[in-house]
Scaffold this active site. Structure first.
Site: not given
Ligand code: GDP
Ligand code: IMO
Ligand code: MG
Length: 429
Positions: A14, A17, A41-42, A226
């Site tokens: 998270d 990416k 979840g991107h 991840q």
């Molecule tokens: P990912 O799994 O690495 O793609 O990240 P996620 O989407 O799960 O979580 C990142 C969260 O931070 C999302 O809600 C994005 O919209 C938000 N986000 C990404 N970059 C920034 C930033 O520079 N500032 C803020 N405030 N939010 C951001």
């Molecule tokens: P993105 O790509 C954050 C974590 C789960 C748990 C562990 C194992 O959005 O960054 P799993 O379901 O993979 O067997 O769970 O890994 N986890 C993540 N945490 N971002 C993710 O993906 C994750 N995908 C799995 O919360 O701790």
């Molecule tokens: Mg994510």
């Protein structure tokens, strides 16, 4: 030197990416997901539209880009199709735009059931998985009982493998977890074949496609899911995911040789602080008002599960480790804006363990549990960096923060992200 690039998570997932891949995608020919599955979840935000991508690469919103789900990804077909529906406002036709590896393994409903049973059996030691069946699908892959996309071309062969797979899952449920579950094999069989018909034109030998593209000098953007600290080999085992979510997963996940993959640059994405969702060690976790403030300001709730994320200060011991094992050419710091209104900002530069100072991330959970972060405290900047796009607008205190990240990781910080929108970033190198 190829201009291909790997974008991967340097922390526990998270990191942002999706946002980074989306904004960089216009410069590339291909965007490739190579491991994980719908546990990812991107988030990509474009104007007032928000897309949560789980399986489809984050390049899908751009015209003319080829998006690949390669062999290292485990695919739940129903989730892939529902995600395709969600991006239909931008993608009318997926042919020539989305490619799915014939070697990718499939996540079935019984894998999701086993994921839940395994977590329940672990009780207070549960991993906190996303319950998407990821672990059991990779278990089946390595037990050689998995089912691949290629297997669906032969319905009789698929039927045999499915029957064996379901009966194995039932046996595990009964013998290991003392639970019975009912599944209608016929329903799964026909459902899967129906779903397969819809994606059949997208199935390809993506290993060959990528190798050819790279040798021709086409530009590939690899999108990690991840993060490094969740890597099955190098992460905080057993509180990890079931794939190689560091750069170590690139070759096996794409079927491309280290010689070709090794030419790509690697940028690690790191939040300006740390979050973790699910259980496991987190040395810089905060349980105080600062932790809550990070959660509130950063809207730290999971994209896939909605769970509140655990929050803490930036851990440069973990980031140094991630820079090393990924061979990171640069760091992209996201969510800098979330730190805007803290009087003081801390970063962990080492851990204290039984009176000694350690700088290398330890393998043992027992050691990690006793590690206390050694912090450097920096002055906050107390002004908004939200959406800044020019280097000159970066507060001097934020430069101090960047300097310490670079010194401690021996890696340049190349970009800052200052908001969730596609346009909110600044290259600083
Ligand atoms: P990912 O799994 O690495 O793609 O990240 P996620 O989407 O799960 O979580 C990142 C969260 O931070 C999302 O809600 C994005 O919209 C938000 N986000 C990404 N970059 C920034 C930033 O520079 N500032 C803020 N405030 N939010 C951001
Ligand atoms: P993105 O790509 C954050 C974590 C789960 C748990 C562990 C194992 O959005 O960054 P799993 O379901 O993979 O067997 O769970 O890994 N986890 C993540 N945490 N971002 C993710 O993906 C994750 N995908 C799995 O919360 O701790
Ligand atoms: Mg994510």
């Amino acid at each position: 030197m190829s201009d291909s690039l790997v974008i991967l998570g340097s922390q526990w997932g998270d990191e942002g990416k999706g946002k980074i891949v989306d904004l960089l995608a216009p410069d590339y020919d291909y965007v490739v997901r190579y491991q994980g599955g719908s546990n990812a979840g991107h988030t990509v935000i474009v104007g007032n539209k928000k897309y949560a991508l789980h399986l489809i690469p984050s390049g899908i919103l751009h015209k003319g880009k080829k998006n690949i789900i390669s062999n290292g990804v485990v695919i739940a077909l129903e989730e892939l199709l529902s995600e395709m529906d969600k991006v239909r406002d931008v993608v009318e036709d997926f042919e020539g735009k989305l490619f799915i590896s014939d070697r990718a393994h499939i996540v079935f409903p019984h894998h999701k059931i086993l994921d839940g049973l395994s977590e329940k059996a672990k009780g207070k030691n549960k991993v906190g998985t996303t319950l998407k069946g990821i672990g059991p699908a990779y278990m089946a892959k390595y037990a050689r009982t998995g089912i691949r996309i290629a297997d669906l071309f032969d319905p009789n062969y698929f039927r045999k493998r499915l029957e064996a797979s379901v009966s194995e899952a039932k046996e595990i449920a009964e013998k290991v977890y003392n639970q019975k579950f009912d599944l209608d094999i016929n329903k799964i069989y026909y459902n899967t074949l129906d779903m397969f018909e819809k994606i059949k034109p997208l199935v390809a030998d993506t290993s060959l496609m990528l190798d050819t593209a790279l040798k021709k000098g086409e530009k590939v953007l690899f999108e990690g899911a991840q993060g490094t600290m969740l890597d099955i080999d190098m992460g905080t085992y057993p509180y990890v995911t079931s794939s190689n979510s560091s750069a170590l997963g690139l070759c096996n996940g794409t079927g491309v040789s280290p010689r070709e993959i090794g030419k790509a640059k690697v940028y690690g994405v790191s939040k300006a602080y740390v979050t973790r969702v699910g259980a496991g060690p987190f040395p810089t976790e905060l349980h105080d008002g600062d932790g809550q403030k990070l959660r509130d300001e950063g809207h730290e709730y999971g994209t896939t599960t909605g769970r509140p994320r655990r929050c803490g200060w930036l851990d440069l011991v973990a980031l140094r480790f991630a820079a090393r094992i990924n061979g990171m050419d640069g760091i992209i710091i996201t969510k800098l804006d979330v730190l805007d209104h803290f009087d003081e900002i801390k970063v962990a530069v080492a851990y204290e363990y039984e009176g000694a100072v350690i700088r290398d991330f330890p393998a043992s959970l027992q050691v990690l549990e006793k590690c206390k972060p050694v912090y450097k405290t920096l002055k906050g900047w107390d002004r908004s960096t939200k959406g800044i796009k020019k280097k000159e607008d970066i507060p001097k205190e934020a430069w101090e923060f960047i300097k310490i990240v670079e010194e401690e990781t021996e890696t340049p910080v190349v970009m800052l992200s200052t908001g969730p929108e596609r346009t909110e970033y600044v290259w600083i190198k």
